[in-house]
Design an enzyme around this catalytic site. Structure first.
Site, PDB file in Angstrom:
ATOM      1  N   ARG A 141       0.825  -1.227   0.230  1.00  0.00           N
ATOM      2  CA  ARG A 141       0.030  -0.106  -0.002  1.00  0.00           C
ATOM      3  C   ARG A 141       0.754   1.032   0.089  1.00  0.00           C
ATOM      4  NH1 ARG A 141      -5.010  -2.021   3.634  1.00  0.00           N
ATOM      5  NH2 ARG A 141      -6.096  -3.324   1.898  1.00  0.00           N
TER       6      ARG A 141
ATOM      7  N   TYR B 276      -6.163  -1.007  -6.918  1.00  0.00           N
ATOM      8  CA  TYR B 276      -5.567  -2.128  -6.599  1.00  0.00           C
ATOM      9  C   TYR B 276      -4.991  -2.010  -5.339  1.00  0.00           C
ATOM     10  CZ  TYR B 276      -1.128  -1.264  -8.891  1.00  0.00           C
ATOM     11  OH  TYR B 276       0.081  -0.963  -9.577  1.00  0.00           O
ATOM     12  N   GLU B 277      -4.590  -3.041  -4.565  1.00  0.00           N
ATOM     13  CA  GLU B 277      -4.051  -3.190  -3.140  1.00  0.00           C
ATOM     14  C   GLU B 277      -5.189  -2.532  -2.308  1.00  0.00           C
ATOM     15  OE1 GLU B 277      -1.751  -4.702  -2.211  1.00  0.00           O
ATOM     16  OE2 GLU B 277      -0.711  -5.244  -4.213  1.00  0.00           O
ATOM     17  N   GLY B 278      -6.457  -2.907  -2.331  1.00  0.00           N
ATOM     18  CA  GLY B 278      -7.564  -2.210  -1.549  1.00  0.00           C
ATOM     19  C   GLY B 278      -8.020  -0.977  -2.020  1.00  0.00           C
TER      20      GLY B 278
ATOM     21  N   GLN C 181      -9.616   2.124   1.587  1.00  0.00           N
ATOM     22  CA  GLN C 181      -8.389   2.670   2.480  1.00  0.00           C
ATOM     23  C   GLN C 181      -9.353   3.552   3.514  1.00  0.00           C
ATOM     24  OE1 GLN C 181      -5.358   1.678   2.384  1.00  0.00           O
ATOM     25  NE2 GLN C 181      -5.941   0.262   0.474  1.00  0.00           N
TER      26      GLN C 181
END
Lengths: 597, 597
Positions: free
Chosen positions: B296, B440-442, B447
């Protein structure tokens, strides 16, 4: 595969209850707009857009246009067939003048259905959209002979049209145009030069292409006052008015673009091509501006249209995809997860999309009404007032419409998560197609400068003041209406921010015009938010009327009020920050020397 | 062709004067960070990025990856050669542990140079970036035997790594994972299932690929507490540790994406593939979160990196392209037009780009320092405090960094006008590549929920309170410093907005958690603006120090102060509107029934 249904119910709500078109029966064409004929057009184009054009949208994007070595350009698979059906159905003739075979429908109707076509397939729309714009310029400025020769075939869509402004070294700054026009002995001209970014400059959809080209006569003064407009057809019409001799012009290359890939963007080379003067010598920009102002409204509409298409697909996904649980506990415990729509942040994005698409639709249709009034009202004062109002709103509709349209497509793509980034799902195409609207027909920064540099000061500031007074009159009325009161105060505050920012600019502009430029974009956004707030208050008010009329469901009307409240509570507060940006002035923006960047 | 030069001078300013790395010599690795060795790494990677990777960026985009019918995937032309040179130069080993052959440099150094690689070629970076992340998870959680077998070759870049989380029906909601792991008699496991969106899942750059795969053991509880992590190599190492038997896994397809097209995004089919358990059974998410938090931060860095690349190209264009005249009259009357940079609105976009790239760089490097402290500080309290601070900032860096990164690329593309929309100029690629970082990555909404739902309340709210107190201490100090005073008050106001918004959420959250969700994105943006404002005040303060040190030119330092003032005057005022959005709550966002949308 993306989904699309023309939002006819939304259009009808605006036309009937927000604008109230029956109040404009003194305008030619509006008198004939009875329920049945309006329904026929909205339904007909809406169905064509959804059934024929939308299924070609991703195909057009994936295949793009192809230029062959002989300079010919092939449109994507299916486009030619769809275009033929489109023309055969008579839709190219919607707003064309009846004396040249058109249906002569007012702008408000053609705008309403243009949205559907743009949502379904923005690239496809460029071919007929440019034709309509070019035909309008010819109708306003060309000689009778040219009109008789070209307009009937442009009306049927047999021939298409283009606008040729940009050259490699100049886009915004048209004073730098170098293309030359030399008079020939027969009264025509020989056009020589290179034009770039010419939408639909070459393609296989029509038997002839009518180029409108800006060029300089030999005796032209430098700058923008030395530019003339010429009509330069791909094939010179023969005696019978059919495509005859091939003209000395060709497509040198086509662009590979971020989006609208089904639209052929051409470099056009004019090599002593035969052209006819349109309008007066050296007054070409004036003639072209007829097209450009209409085109700017059309570009604002593109922002709405892409936002609407993206919104429909985001909504469908949020009502189908299951992921996670509602914060308040499982809504559907029997399923492995709840629908995306339970998540407040997903709903926030959907509400913003809803608020912006419906708000922009009301705004675009209102602007179309102003176009009609400015052209058709019997009373000169009514025409003049509408024209001024339209001049004020045009840069806002173009820039705010395309900015918010793009932003909405990005949010709607976001709702799809990783799947939104994959080409097959089509969400990224909405983003890429929407992006161009912020750039062409005068980049949004140019619109902002037009607003602060010219439009706010129109008629000594009276046009702007009248607009604000109209909004304030409505908020005053709304403040005493229980159903509308909570939207009134936020809009008043937003109007106060707009007024203060305008005053600040007015005062600071005396010190340096850079203060106008530095705050121009923030000011335009502030103006746009206020204008959409005004549209939402008008829509909220209209629900009362519509409720009485019983032609919209209680669900529909309840959602309208909620969305109006959402806009007031969640969007209008942005004006304070924008006002502060304007009032921060130019000093820090202009401070760095180029090498300090 | 785009331009790119690694902004080494900017990096050095942050490392030396803003962060002051010499103050951290108690951390392993920092003691060895003398001027010369730091210069060698920054210059070396910077040159490689500019000279080898940047020229491949548009090639990678145009060609993409190709999957052949045998399931093998070919990376774009030039990628394999560049990767070999990259690994041969030792850059894959930068942050790897020295016991496995790595250089063991601290996170702050690898972050600094990762930015350069990402700016030059984000798609290329995914191959080695994922390897580093996978190696970190293996190092933290795997058995000694696995580490010895896999880490040395991942360190040299001979073998690469991947993360396998997403499945067709679940991305965010990992509790829904269905991939199965069945124990075999030899202590390994048989992995069966389908994973999608696997970055670098298959490619031709390395002789082996080490997949880290989330799957469920037969006795696994439902939900996120029943997920285990497995190491599943493409080729099972033989006795000598070389790639041996082909494992039962394959790439079923690759995605066609909006951007990062040079990065292979694969659907991976595991068909009874042999894997080893990493860490404890059912604790796979914990092990994976080591990677995810690092990833992240890396995604926030991607936002900065694309913004920086786009900014450099927008600057170059604004200093080369002539269009129109300065509002104050011609600056260069001998030329046909002035440079774009004379226009205030163009400068506004450049100033915003400058303020965001330099601000985000300081923030990302500061976060990297916190990673190092949290891992390396001898004192447990110091480690714990850094870990908490990092946990608080991680969602902000990921989401605000990628949001502002994307926004900056859009603005920089806008400066190029129509030319920015044409693929050959590369500006649209920055936009398309930057877009993925928001997803991506959450996704950024996830977030935002992490921030308001978990991080603000960390340690009973103490971590958040400490952060605000640290900012307020600096503004108090700055208010009495003539050079900094005019930045102090706006930051105080912004902090007050943040505090009030947090308090509102805290109170309203008791009523309904939907209030947290509804305002989460606005709150995260508000937090991000305050955090960047803090970075700018620290940078402004650091110019004093840097001026004394004489290692940055007066021009550089003057621009720093001006940009800090610009951020305070033009960006910080946005916080008022964001606070109002938070305080508008969830009611109107949650009001519509699904069919009312």
């Amino acid at each position: 595969m993306t989904v699309y249904t023309a939002p006819i119910n939304e259009t009808r709500f605006v036309l009937k209850h927000v604008i109230g078109i029956e109040r404009y029966s003194h305008l030619t064409g509006y008198d004939a707009l009875d329920e049945d004929s309006l329904t026929a057009v909205l339904d007909g184009v809406g169905r064509f857009a959804a059934e024929v054009l939308a299924p070609l949208n991703q195909i057009g994007d994936a295949n793009g246009c192809v230029r062959k070595s002989d300079g010919s350009v092939t449109t994507p698979p299916g486009f030619k067939d769809a275009y033929t059906r489109w023309a055969d159905a008579g839709w190219t003739a919607l707003e064309a003048a009846s004396e040249y075979g058109g249906m002569g429908l007012p702008k408000i109707v053609s705008t309403a259905v243009s949205e559907y076509v743009l949502s379904a397939n923005q690239a496809f729309e460029t071919y007929s959209g440019l034709t309509i714009a070019a035909a309008a310029a010819v109708r306003v400025s060309a000689s009778h002979a040219l009109k008789s020769l070209f307009l009937p075939k442009m009306t049927t869509g047999q021939w298409s049209g283009t606008m040729n402004l940009t050259e490699p070294h100049c886009g915004t700054d048209l004073g730098l145009i170098q293309t030359k026009a030399v008079p020939a002995s027969d009264g025509t001209f020989r056009i020589t030069g290179t034009k770039i970014f010419i939408t639909a400059g070459e393609h296989d959809l029509t038997e002839n292409i009518v180029h409108l080209v800006l060029a300089r006569l030999p005796d032209a003064p430098a700058g923008t006052r030395g530019i003339s407009l010429f009509l330069v057809p791909k094939f010179i019409p023969d005696e019978a008015g059919n495509p005859g001799q091939r003209n000395s012009l060709s497509c040198g290359s086509i662009e590979h673009k971020m989006g609208i890939r089904g639209s052929a963007t051409c470099t056009m080379n004019y090599d002593g091509a035969t052209g006819w003067l349109v309008g007066e010598p050296h007054r070409g920009l004036t003639a072209m501006f007829v097209m450009m102002n209409a085109a700017r409204l059309g570009v604002g509409l593109q922002g709405l249209a892409q936002a609407e298409a993206a919104f429909q697909n985001a909504k469908a996904y949020a009502l189908d995809r299951r992921q996670g649980r509602a914060l308040t506990g499982p809504i559907e415990p029997d399923h492995s997860a709840d629908l995306l729509i339970v998540h407040p942040d997903v709903r926030r994005m959907l509400m913003e999309a809803k608020a912006h698409t419906e708000g922009l639709r009301a705004l675009c249709l209102w602007a179309a009404l102003l176009v009609d009034i400015s052209e058709l009202a019997p009373d000169a004062a009514e025409r003049g007032e509408a024209e001024d109002r339209l001049a004020l709103l045009t840069p806002v509709i173009k820039a705010f419409g395309s900015d918010k349209g793009f932003e909405t497509t990005v949010n709607c793509q976001q709702i799809w998560g990783g799947h939104g980034y994959m080409a097959e799902n089509g969400m990224d195409q909405f983003v890429r197609d929407a992006r161009i609207a912020m750039i062409y027909e005068g980049a949004n920064g140019v619109q902002a400068m037009d607003l602060v540099g010219r439009k706010i000061g129109l008629r000594g500031g009276q046009t702007f003041a009248n607009f604000l007074a109209e909004i304030s009159a409505l908020t005053a009325e709304a403040s005493s209406d229980e159903a509308l009161a909570d939207m009134s105060a936020p809009l008043d505050r937003a109007v106060a921010d707009l007024q203060a920012a305008a005053q600040w600019m007015h005062d600071a502009g005396v010190e340096s015009p850079n203060h106008l430029g530095a705050g121009s974009t923030a000011f335009l956004q502030l103006f746009g938010i206020v204008t959409l707030g005004y549209m939402w208050l008008r829509m909220a008010k209209a629900t009362t009327l519509a409720g009485g009329a019983g032609d919209h469901s209680p669900t529909f009307l309840a959602a309208k009020i909620t969305t109006a409240q959402f806009y007031a509570a969640h969007m209008l507060p942005e004006t304070a920050g924008l006002r502060a940006k304007v009032e921060a002035g130019a000093d820090l923006i202009m401070a760095l020397t180029p090498d300090e960047f």
